[in-house]
Write an enzyme that holds these catalytic residues in place. Sequence first.
Site, PDB file in Angstrom:
ATOM      1  N   ASP A   1       0.767  -1.251   0.082  1.00 40.28           N
ATOM      2  CA  ASP A   1      -0.116   0.166  -0.101  1.00 40.28           C
ATOM      3  C   ASP A   1       0.957   1.186  -0.007  1.00 40.28           C
ATOM      4  OD1 ASP A   1      -3.091   1.011   0.508  1.00 40.28           O
ATOM      5  OD2 ASP A   1      -1.772   2.107   1.946  1.00 40.28           O
TER       6      ASP A   1
ATOM      7  N   HIS B   1      -7.141  -6.775  -0.554  1.00 35.02           N
ATOM      8  CA  HIS B   1      -5.936  -5.492  -0.306  1.00 35.02           C
ATOM      9  C   HIS B   1      -5.012  -5.792   0.629  1.00 35.02           C
ATOM     10  CE1 HIS B   1      -3.990  -1.595  -0.944  1.00 35.02           C
ATOM     11  NE2 HIS B   1      -4.342  -1.308   0.403  1.00 35.02           N
TER      12      HIS B   1
END
Length: 286
Positions: free
Chosen positions: A96, A266
């Site tokens: 991320d 994610h």
Amino acid sequence: MFRSRYVDVGDVRLHAVTGGEGPPLLLVHGWPQTWYAWRLVMPALARHYHVVAVDQRGIGLSDKPEGGYDSAGLARDMVTLMQALGHQRFSVFGTDVGMPIAYAVAADHPDRVDRLAVAEAFLPGIDGGATLIRLLQPNQLLNARLWHLIFNQLPPDVNEALVRDREDVFFGAEFDYSAGTSKLPDETVRYYVRMLRSDRHALRGSFGFYRALWTTAEQNVARRAHKLSMPVLAMGGEQSAGLSIGPLMTSVAANVQSVSIPGAGHWIAEQSPDAVLAALTTFLAG
């Protein structure tokens, strides 16, 4: 096995959890996580590596100054941290927002990085426009997942004021929408929310990377002139970025491998730790 410690790196004191024996491996978490994002892979990694799981500037138990959140500054934090811990060279894995930070470490300090692993992000200024344009499309899932890229850049009298005392709503939604079908446990999300409520400057630190996004984009445009030469592993969750990180990294690095992490959205290290470990340890051992 693991030790929680504080390290002075110039103008800030960073918190990190360290442990294990072997070559040094720096783990750089994403947003809105902390070092805790790596907890499920750290014990296995520590059998073969000296693991350093850091709280970035502004995050978790690290100091939360007003500035220094562009990728060059954050990369200096990481290199100074590893230097203070006695590591001249190391491998680094960022996910991320940790991905552009890890890329900056490798690009700005190539003599310090043996191998680079990245996951689940874009690089501001490098093929990032298409990602941002999706926010304008009538796709409710993408809007729910990506609207924070704009919101997080707003001044503190807007976004911090709107989120304060509603951290569970805002951050809870972020964890939920990006998870795919395998949601993080409620207690895990509550832990992150507690951390974001624990310090009056926590929201400022949380949004710091995004407020410096365009400075980071300018830095990345300059970095792109020189491709990375060290081996790079690009990972994405099967229900999230998938194999799309590989082509992006190929534009900035000469030696790239790509892996899609099965069963993950994610939050790959928390949703599919065994698959992440398999991919990462194979890559590091290469």
